[in-house]
Design a protein around this motif. Structure first.
Motif, short mmCIF file in Angstrom:
data_model
loop_
_atom_site.label_atom_id
_atom_site.label_comp_id
_atom_site.label_asym_id
_atom_site.label_seq_id
_atom_site.Cartn_x
_atom_site.Cartn_y
_atom_site.Cartn_z
N ALA A 42 -0.70 3.35 6.55
CA ALA A 42 0.64 3.36 5.02
C ALA A 42 -0.42 4.55 4.07
O ALA A 42 1.10 4.69 3.57
CB ALA A 42 0.47 2.07 5.00
N ALA A 43 -0.78 4.33 3.71
CA ALA A 43 -1.29 4.85 2.91
C ALA A 43 -1.85 6.56 2.37
O ALA A 43 -1.50 7.00 2.00
CB ALA A 43 -2.95 4.17 2.05
N ILE A 77 0.99 -1.52 -0.25
CA ILE A 77 0.31 0.29 0.14
C ILE A 77 0.89 1.14 0.23
O ILE A 77 2.39 1.69 0.37
CB ILE A 77 -1.23 0.17 1.29
CG1 ILE A 77 -2.05 1.08 1.05
CG2 ILE A 77 -0.59 0.12 2.48
CD1 ILE A 77 -3.52 0.48 1.93
N ALA A 83 -9.06 -0.86 2.80
CA ALA A 83 -8.30 0.13 3.42
C ALA A 83 -7.83 0.02 1.87
O ALA A 83 -7.04 0.79 1.46
CB ALA A 83 -7.54 -0.30 4.88
N LYS A 84 -7.42 -1.52 1.13
CA LYS A 84 -6.89 -1.17 -0.15
C LYS A 84 -7.11 -0.60 -1.12
O LYS A 84 -6.72 -0.24 -1.71
CB LYS A 84 -6.10 -3.00 0.07
CG LYS A 84 -5.97 -2.76 -1.47
CD LYS A 84 -4.25 -3.07 -1.06
CE LYS A 84 -3.84 -3.25 -2.26
NZ LYS A 84 -2.41 -3.26 -3.16
N THR A 91 4.79 1.65 0.58
CA THR A 91 5.30 0.58 1.84
C THR A 91 4.56 -1.14 1.63
O THR A 91 3.42 -1.15 0.94
CB THR A 91 5.04 0.66 3.00
OG1 THR A 91 5.97 -0.61 4.47
CG2 THR A 91 4.07 0.68 3.96
N THR A 146 -3.15 0.11 8.00
CA THR A 146 -3.46 0.16 6.02
C THR A 146 -3.30 1.54 5.88
O THR A 146 -2.10 1.91 4.85
CB THR A 146 -4.23 -1.16 5.85
OG1 THR A 146 -4.13 -2.00 6.47
CG2 THR A 146 -4.35 -1.25 4.04
N ILE A 176 3.00 -3.98 4.07
CA ILE A 176 3.29 -4.15 5.97
C ILE A 176 2.34 -5.62 5.67
O ILE A 176 1.46 -6.70 5.41
CB ILE A 176 1.47 -3.39 6.49
CG1 ILE A 176 1.81 -1.79 5.84
CG2 ILE A 176 1.59 -3.48 7.82
CD1 ILE A 176 0.12 -1.12 6.22
N ALA A 185 -7.48 2.65 -0.82
CA ALA A 185 -6.52 3.74 -0.60
C ALA A 185 -5.95 3.52 -2.71
O ALA A 185 -5.86 4.62 -3.32
CB ALA A 185 -5.97 2.67 -0.62
#
Lengths: 217, 75
Positions: free
Chosen positions: B38-39, A85, B12-13, A88, B35, A90, B16
Motif C-alpha cells: 500500500a505504501a 499509509i 512497515a508504517k 490509503t 502494508t 488498511i 513508509a
C-alpha cells in the motif's frame, strides 16, 4: 459466590472437579464452560441446549471515499489493526480488539463498525443444573471477548462454577477475574508442579484466594 | 518494536514514513507485505549475508522482488 476451577497444566481434572461440584450443588448452581477453544463440560453433563446465540466483535470497515487520510485511526489503535499509509487506510480486522476508538475519533465518519463473528454461546439444563458454554469460531484467535460474553450470563443468585481453560495466559485471567475463589487442580508430577507454580503466580496477582486439589490415580 | 501482534505492520508504517523506496529482507509476512504494498515500497526478499553484499545485489540487479508474502504469519 463465584468459584473458578483452573490449572496450569492441561488434563489434570478441571472439568471433573467442576462438573462434580455442579452435580453436588444441583439446582442451587450454574456451571459455565469458559474453555471456549475446547469446551468439554457437556461431555460429562450431557445438557439439553435451549438457546444458541452468535457473539461478534465490532471491527472497522473504511470508506475511502469519505476518508481524508488524517491517520487518527492508526494513531489511536494499540494493536496496529488499522493503519493509514500512503494514499490509503488498511484495516486488519483479525487484529482488532473491538474498542471502537478508530470509528469514534474519525473526523470524516469514514469508519463503519462491522461484526466479526467470534463464536456462539449455548445455554441449557443438565438435569437441574444451569449450563452455559462458549464455542469459539474455528479460525478465530481471540478467546477473551467470547469468554467475557460467556461470563455475562452469570446469575448472581446462583452458586457459580467457572471451568477455566488450562495455562496461565489471557483466557485464564479473563475467566478467573472477578471470581471469589480459585480451585487449582494439579497432578503429582514434575509437569503438574511446574505449571501449577506458573498459574498460581499469575492468579495471585489478582488477589483471589486459591486452593489446590491434587489428583491421585 | 514492542508488539504482541502487528509488529510487521508497525515496522512497515515506520519505514513508509521515512519515504523508503526499497526494503531488503529475508522474509516478509502477510500483514507487513499488505502494508508495504500500500505504501508503494518494493520488497526485495531472500536476502542474507552482509548489508554490503545485499546492496551490491541491488546494484547488479540480482535482487528478487516479492509479489506476495514469503512467510506465514507468526513465522
Amino acid at each position: 459466590m463465584i468459584v473458578a476451577v483452573a490449572s496450569g497444566k492441561g488434563g489434570t481434572g478441571k472439568t471433573t472437579v467442576a462438573t462434580s461440584l455442579g452435580a453436588v450443588l444441583g439446582t442451587r448452581s450454574q456451571i459455565l464452560d469458559c474453555d471456549v477453544e475446547e469446551p468439554n463440560c457437556h461431555i460429562l453433563l450431557k445438557p439439553t441446549i435451549l438457546t444458541s446465540d452468535t457473539v461478534s466483535l465490532p471491527v472497522p470497515s473504511v470508506d475511502l471515499k469519505k476518508c481524508s487520510l488524517c491517520g487518527k485511526c492508526g494513531e489511536v489503535c494499540q494493536f496496529s489493526a488499522i493503519v493509514q499509509i500512503g494514499k490509503t487506510v488498511i484495516a486488519f480486522p483479525e487484529l482488532c480488539h473491538g474498542c471502537g476508538s478508530c470509528s469514534m475519533l474519525c473526523p470524516d465518519k469514514a469508519i463503519e463498525e462491522v461484526p466479526r463473528n467470534l463464536g456462539v454461546i449455548e445455554t441449557g439444563m443438565a438435569a437441574n443444573l444451569e449450563f452455559v458454554q462458549g464455542r469459539i469460531r474455528i479460525g478465530e484467535a481471540m478467546a477473551p471477548p467470547l469468554i467475557r460474553a460467556v461470563k455475562n450470563r452469570i446469575k448472581s443468585n446462583k452458586f457459580v462454577i467457572l471451568d477455566a481453560p488450562p495455562g496461565a495466559s489471557c483466557p485464564v485471567i479473563t475467566t478467573v477475574k472477578g471470581a471469589d475463589f480459585v480451585i487449582m487442580v494439579t497432578e503429582p508430577t514434575p509437569f503438574g508442579l511446574n505449571d501449577l507454580e506458573i498459574a498460581v503466580e499469575a492468579i495471585e496477582g489478582l488477589g483471589i484466594p486459591i486452593g489446590v486439589v491434587i489428583k491421585q490415580i | 518494536m514492542n508488539a504482541f501482534r502487528g509488529a510487521g505492520i508497525q515496522a512497515a508504517k515506520t519505514i513508509a514514513e521515512k519515504n523508503v523506496d526499497l526494503l531488503l529482507t529475508g522474509r516478509c509476512g502477510p500483514n507487513a507485505f499488505t502494508t508495504l504494498e500500500a505504501a508503494g515500497i518494493k520488497v526485495g526478499i531472500e536476502q542474507s549475508g552482509t548489508i554490503r553484499e545485499a546492496i551490491e545485489r541491488v546494484r547488479t540487479n540480482e535482487v528478487k522482488f516479492a509479489d506476495k508474502p514469503n512467510a506465514e504469519a507468526h513465522w
